[in-house]
Design a protein around this motif. Sequence first.
Motif, short mmCIF file in Angstrom:
data_model
loop_
_atom_site.label_atom_id
_atom_site.label_comp_id
_atom_site.label_asym_id
_atom_site.label_seq_id
_atom_site.Cartn_x
_atom_site.Cartn_y
_atom_site.Cartn_z
N LYS A 18 -10.93 5.22 2.66
CA LYS A 18 -9.55 5.73 3.03
C LYS A 18 -10.72 4.72 4.59
CE LYS A 18 -6.86 6.64 0.04
NZ LYS A 18 -4.84 5.57 -0.13
N ASP B 163 -3.87 4.05 4.28
CA ASP B 163 -4.19 2.87 3.12
C ASP B 163 -5.41 2.14 4.25
OD1 ASP B 163 -4.96 3.85 0.51
OD2 ASP B 163 -2.42 3.75 1.42
N PRO C 118 0.53 -1.40 -0.01
CA PRO C 118 -0.34 -0.44 -0.32
C PRO C 118 0.95 1.42 0.10
CG PRO C 118 0.42 -0.54 1.95
CD PRO C 118 0.99 -1.84 1.15
#
Length: 461
Positions: free
Chosen positions: A244, A261, A172
């Motif tokens: 998010k 993330d 991520p």
Amino acid sequence: MQEIQCDVAVIGAGTAGMTAYRAAKRAGSKTVLIESGPYGTMCARVGCMPSKLLIAAADAAHHARHTAPFGVHVDGPVRVDGAQVMARVRRERDRFVQFVVDDVQGFDEHDKLRGRARFLSDHVLQVDAHTRVTAGHIIVATGSEPVRPKELQALGARLISNEDVFDWQDLPQRVLVIGAGVIGLELGQALARLDVDVSIIARSQSLAGLSDPDVRQAARAIWSKELNLRADVTVLGGDIVDGKARVRLRVNGQEVLEDYDYVLAAAGRTPQLADLGLENTSAQWDEKGRPVYDRATLQLHGTPIYLAGDVNQRAPILHEAADDGRLAALQAVSAGAQPPLTRRAPMAVMFTDPQVAVVGTPFKALPQGAVVGSVNFANQGRARVMLRNQGLLHVYAGADGRFLGAEMVGPDAEHIGHLLAWSLQMELSLEQMLAMPFYHPVLQEGLRTALRQAQSALKGR
């Protein structure tokens, strides 16, 4: 309903459970091994081995970016391919897991039960809806599970643990790590070195399990050079916003909102005892709602039940879990006649860079009259040669000159920690340790410096 009678029933096929099963079988006991989840130890699936694979990739990236001081120049920026990194982690992880699965497949098929076990009484277990097991003794080796902050339950799949990281298909962009212990620091630093934007927070000043304030301060100063490491941070809540994880924190008295993330919960693990039905047994409970057991024998007071491995929270380390499994089995098959095992010298290692090692008696538990010997690796010869010259080692000795323990952050702490643990287990004195050979030039010469300083402190009294 199938009915099974056995001498020993083992719940959980991790390191402790597998070891207990083998030991009980070797002793000639009719033994049943019960597992509700996938075979393969926590170490192989989601712990020691996959984390070291991720750390190895991170170390490769870090070293590639830091060759210039040696006069070695790599043309162009270092590029991290997250998909390739995670593919290797998963591939090698699966290889380690398969070794364990192969071991379990070698066990007698008549000894293995699949399903969730629940106590009906001290001696009787119900396994799903298909089997009832009556056992003379029962070993609980169900392990532990990550603690997930209740304030962040609204994050759903964006709130993860170390057990989720190793199934990622790619890396991520941004991760918040909650917890500055072993899991948080190892994974946090590894991800940061693999180009993930990482922030590590802790609710207190605790760091890496270090109780020596000087060693802890040295570690914080080193890691703060490359990591966003924040202490005394309170987690207030979280929500999903635009896909998010939006986290609400209190930092330096101010409330802040930050988007990530993923949020990696790494602030501890709890025993997997829920839904086992221990309330249906004669087990006793302490003021915190934990079952009371004898740390020497692992037996729950007043019952034929034993807690082995991470589930007892005594020392959540693979070799200790294996020892627990063997101890519990020997106690069970002998009905307590077998004397408890002599425990190994306690040690813990953290595979950050630099590494951390804690051996024997930590600083916070030193007896009156103990002395401290110290070495700073900033000017240690071999460390400077390798440009790994940062860290601090403190060794502790009693007033009689006997080595007691050590805390360290520094290069190759895993190796120095082993030397110290062996010395502790052999009950060596400072004088005996200094009589051992120290080659030149090696990092272990730094250990000799610390031992000499502790010896001088004793002689100066």
